[in-house]
Write an enzyme that holds these catalytic residues in place. Structure first.
Site, PDB file in Angstrom:
ATOM      1  N   TYR A 180     -89.927  54.902  54.090  1.00  0.00           N
ATOM      2  CA  TYR A 180     -88.703  55.532  54.586  1.00  0.00           C
ATOM      3  C   TYR A 180     -88.829  55.739  56.097  1.00  0.00           C
ATOM      4  O   TYR A 180     -89.860  56.215  56.580  1.00  0.00           O
ATOM      5  CB  TYR A 180     -88.469  56.897  53.914  1.00  0.00           C
ATOM      6  CG  TYR A 180     -87.254  57.598  54.489  1.00  0.00           C
ATOM      7  CD1 TYR A 180     -85.997  57.393  53.927  1.00  0.00           C
ATOM      8  CD2 TYR A 180     -87.362  58.419  55.610  1.00  0.00           C
ATOM      9  CE1 TYR A 180     -84.878  57.994  54.473  1.00  0.00           C
ATOM     10  CE2 TYR A 180     -86.239  59.026  56.163  1.00  0.00           C
ATOM     11  CZ  TYR A 180     -85.005  58.812  55.592  1.00  0.00           C
ATOM     12  OH  TYR A 180     -83.899  59.402  56.133  1.00  0.00           O
TER      13      TYR A 180
ATOM     14  N   GLU B 188     -80.926  54.875  60.001  1.00  0.00           N
ATOM     15  CA  GLU B 188     -81.853  54.975  58.868  1.00  0.00           C
ATOM     16  C   GLU B 188     -82.173  53.606  58.288  1.00  0.00           C
ATOM     17  O   GLU B 188     -81.289  52.763  58.149  1.00  0.00           O
ATOM     18  CB  GLU B 188     -81.219  55.858  57.779  1.00  0.00           C
ATOM     19  CG  GLU B 188     -82.135  56.138  56.605  1.00  0.00           C
ATOM     20  CD  GLU B 188     -81.417  56.904  55.496  1.00  0.00           C
ATOM     21  OE1 GLU B 188     -81.765  58.080  55.277  1.00  0.00           O
ATOM     22  OE2 GLU B 188     -80.507  56.342  54.865  1.00  0.00           O
TER      23      GLU B 188
END
Ligand code: GDP
Ligand code: MN
Length: 387
Positions: A110, A198
């Protein structure tokens, strides 16, 4: 403003961030064979382009091995309604499907850049436990989330990126690639005036390469004037009426109720909606005609409100500050001449030259109710809508 995955990936690509080979976006099953050819040899992944994460679990991400499988998946996905943990009970229609070459995943990481409001700087957030929902991870295992604050002028320092890489267990062979990737993400965040950039997940492929297989970018609306190429794009979250309003410089957001509100100033618009709710009604929209409230603006606002078939009555609540009430009344009268009013109208004027303004409206002979106060206006509008 949120960008779709494929838009984010295109931006990643120009910033030198590695993304999978793509066949582009399709809107019809007939476009699939060409997209598969562009994406190269299979397997492929078909991905619903909607503004919500968690598509994987909701049937919006499908791995396919053969063109026949791809065809089935594309047919099922195009036009489907998708509800994920991020759509808050409603469902989004899938109009576009991204066709990418599938990757063999060895690990999912992530990675994102957000704003650290307290420290007033960007912060890179990363976790070796990618792929899963970061919100859940933050609750259950906060220690698994890594942070690197970034000086917004100097950008990401290479030593910071390396520190992250070591803590994430990025292989040494990919260290340089990781440093470039994170630095590029931070630069994008700053250059785009983003509130979020992201990559979830950033993967290590079976061959050991880093690849951004999902992307999300949210740009601060207040900075859109600096990003003409983005503000010119069709916002997939805006309705047709919201787009029309934007063109004429009116702040408009459609809602579920039946009382169309026309107000000058965002604060007054919110106050008006609350008061309508307090009086037992439901606003059909948030609408701020802006400081000017010229006849053209008011006419445009009428047209937009009246195009909403749910609207049963219109409530005008305008405060004459710098703008005088008699000028506003004139504007309303001229606008009504241009637009055929098909629903009752309640008007509340207050402020400079209010007596002259009310007198003008009264003498016009136009069918409308004038209100003495905001509370009076809200009650009149609610009962008119109920008739
Ligand atoms: P999201 O659920 O909306 O965030 O969509 P993602 O693009 O992140 O995909 C969800 C999950 O699908 C990923 O975490 C992967 O596990 C899987 N996935 C997506 N693309 C690929 C791919 O190319 N190959 C493989 N093996 N899995 C994929
Ligand atoms: Mn994802």
């Amino acid at each position: 403003m949120k960008l779709l995955e494929y838009e984010a990936k295109r931006i990643f690509e120009t910033a030198g961030i590695p993304v999978p080979r793509t066949g582009g976006v399709i809107t019809k099953a007939a476009q699939l064979p060409a997209a598969l050819r562009r994406a190269g040899k299979g397997p492929w992944v078909l991905k619903a382009q909607v503004l919500a994460g968690g598509r994987g679990k909701a049937g919006g991400v499908k791995l396919v091995k053969t063109p026949a499988e791809a065809r089935e998946a594309a047919k099922a996905m195009l036009g489907m309604k998708i509800a994920t943990h991020q759509t808050h009970g409603s469902a989004l229609s899938v109009r576009e499907v991204l066709v990418d070459q599938a990757s063999k995943i060895a690990r999912e990481i992530y990675l994102s850049v957000v704003l650290d409001r307290r420290e007033a700087c960007p912060v890179v957030i990363a976790s070796a436990e990618g792929g899963m929902q970061i919100e859940e991870l933050a609750k259950s295992r906060p220690e698994a989330i890594l942070r690197e604050r970034v000086d917004s002028v100097r950008g990401m320092e290479p030593f910071q990126a390396r520190r992250l890489a070591f803590r994430l267990g990025v292989p040494v062979s990919e260290l340089g690639s990781f440093v470039r990737l994170v630095s590029a993400l931070v630069r994008l965040f700053v250059d785009l005036d983003a509130s979020l950039v992201e990559v979830n997940p950033l993967i290590l492929t079976a061959e050991g390469r880093l690849l951004a297989i999902d992307g999300k970018i949210v740009v601060d609306d207040n900075a859109l004037f600096r990003h003409k190429e983005l503000s010119a794009r069709k916002d997939p979250e805006a309705t047709a009426l919201e787009r029309e309003a934007k063109k004429v410089g009116i702040n408009y957001i459609g809602l579920d109720g039946n009382i169309g509100c026309m107000v000058n100033g965002a604060g007054l618009a919110m106050g008006t909606m609350d008061t309508v709710a307090l009086a037992g009604g439901t606003p059909a929209n948030f609408l701020d005609v802006g400081g000017g409230a010229t006849a053209e603006q008011v006419a445009a606002a009428f047209r937009i409100i009246l195009k909403d078939p749910k609207v049963r009555t219109i409530l005008i609540n305008i405060f004459g500050g710098i703008m005088r009430c008699d000028v506003i009344a004139q504007g309303v009268l001229e606008a009504v001449k241009k637009v055929k009013l098909s629903v009752p109208l309640v008007v509340r004027l207050e402020g400079t030259n209010v007596a002259e303004g009310r007198e003008l409206l009264r003498r016009s002979g136009l069918r409308m109710e004038q209100a003495e106060s905001l509370w009076d206006a809200a009650q009149k509008a609610v009962s008119a809508a109920a008739r």
